[in-house]
Design a protein around this motif. Sequence first.
Motif, PDB file in Angstrom:
ATOM      1  N   LYS A  76      39.224  33.708  40.243  1.00  0.00           N
ATOM      2  CA  LYS A  76      40.427  33.968  39.442  1.00  0.00           C
ATOM      3  C   LYS A  76      40.275  33.514  37.996  1.00  0.00           C
ATOM      4  O   LYS A  76      40.890  34.075  37.107  1.00  0.00           O
ATOM      5  CB  LYS A  76      41.638  33.246  40.045  1.00  0.00           C
TER       6      LYS A  76
ATOM      7  N   THR B 208      31.919  35.228  31.693  1.00  0.00           N
ATOM      8  CA  THR B 208      31.515  36.242  30.716  1.00  0.00           C
ATOM      9  C   THR B 208      31.047  35.540  29.446  1.00  0.00           C
ATOM     10  O   THR B 208      31.422  34.390  29.190  1.00  0.00           O
ATOM     11  CB  THR B 208      32.671  37.195  30.334  1.00  0.00           C
TER      12      THR B 208
ATOM     13  N   ASP C  33      31.564  38.564  35.380  1.00  0.00           N
ATOM     14  CA  ASP C  33      32.664  38.907  36.274  1.00  0.00           C
ATOM     15  C   ASP C  33      33.720  39.701  35.517  1.00  0.00           C
ATOM     16  O   ASP C  33      33.737  39.713  34.294  1.00  0.00           O
ATOM     17  CB  ASP C  33      33.266  37.621  36.856  1.00  0.00           C
ATOM     18  N   GLY C  34      34.589  40.331  36.249  1.00  0.00           N
ATOM     19  CA  GLY C  34      35.672  41.102  35.659  1.00  0.00           C
ATOM     20  C   GLY C  34      36.282  42.026  36.695  1.00  0.00           C
ATOM     21  O   GLY C  34      35.872  42.058  37.854  1.00  0.00           O
ATOM     22  N   LYS C  35      37.244  42.777  36.251  1.00  0.00           N
ATOM     23  CA  LYS C  35      37.958  43.703  37.123  1.00  0.00           C
ATOM     24  C   LYS C  35      36.973  44.659  37.807  1.00  0.00           C
ATOM     25  O   LYS C  35      36.100  45.228  37.152  1.00  0.00           O
ATOM     26  CB  LYS C  35      38.965  44.497  36.292  1.00  0.00           C
ATOM     27  N   GLY C  36      37.118  44.776  39.107  1.00  0.00           N
ATOM     28  CA  GLY C  36      36.300  45.719  39.864  1.00  0.00           C
ATOM     29  C   GLY C  36      34.902  45.223  40.196  1.00  0.00           C
ATOM     30  O   GLY C  36      34.109  45.968  40.759  1.00  0.00           O
ATOM     31  N   ARG C  37      34.580  43.984  39.879  1.00  0.00           N
ATOM     32  CA  ARG C  37      33.260  43.442  40.214  1.00  0.00           C
ATOM     33  C   ARG C  37      33.322  42.918  41.650  1.00  0.00           C
ATOM     34  O   ARG C  37      34.025  41.951  41.929  1.00  0.00           O
ATOM     35  CB  ARG C  37      32.852  42.323  39.259  1.00  0.00           C
TER      36      ARG C  37
ATOM     37  N   ARG D  44      35.184  39.425  43.439  1.00  0.00           N
ATOM     38  CA  ARG D  44      36.368  39.660  44.271  1.00  0.00           C
ATOM     39  C   ARG D  44      36.153  39.114  45.680  1.00  0.00           C
ATOM     40  O   ARG D  44      37.063  38.570  46.290  1.00  0.00           O
ATOM     41  CB  ARG D  44      36.713  41.144  44.361  1.00  0.00           C
TER      42      ARG D  44
ATOM     43  N   ARG E  71      36.936  35.638  45.610  1.00  0.00           N
ATOM     44  CA  ARG E  71      38.289  35.400  45.097  1.00  0.00           C
ATOM     45  C   ARG E  71      38.285  34.584  43.799  1.00  0.00           C
ATOM     46  O   ARG E  71      39.073  33.646  43.632  1.00  0.00           O
ATOM     47  CB  ARG E  71      39.149  34.738  46.159  1.00  0.00           C
TER      48      ARG E  71
ATOM     49  N   TRP F  15      37.486  31.677  34.891  1.00  0.00           N
ATOM     50  CA  TRP F  15      36.094  31.491  34.497  1.00  0.00           C
ATOM     51  C   TRP F  15      35.946  30.213  33.695  1.00  0.00           C
ATOM     52  O   TRP F  15      36.887  29.834  32.997  1.00  0.00           O
ATOM     53  CB  TRP F  15      35.622  32.647  33.654  1.00  0.00           C
TER      54      TRP F  15
END
Length: 109
Positions: free
Chosen positions: A73, A30, A60-64, A68, A71, A75
């Motif tokens: 974890k 990000t 990237d981030g939650k729900g992307r 996912r 995997r 950045w």
Amino acid sequence: MDSTRKYTAEAPPLQEVQQTRGPLVLEFGTSWCGHCRAAQPYINEAFTSGPDLPHHKIEDGKGRPLGRAFRVKQWPTLIFLRDGEEVERLVRPADSASITRAMARIEQN
């Protein structure tokens, strides 16, 4: 490829990535991430001096879904693919040499 551009929220679909022939680099991170900003000089140097490879900078981030699927974890995470298969992964690279070596591995396979 210009690695100085910003992370984009529009990621290619996983199926498209898996069907890509040849080398491909996915960079997840990000624009507000301190680790991502700290790694940019190394990433820029490697992509400026190394082979001209397709390079997607993906926010990237939650729900992307793409992050996912791989995997991710931490950045930045750089995933080096050849013919849709992961060959190498670098998390929070601290030098350009490791990036250049990974680029060479996917270019020559």
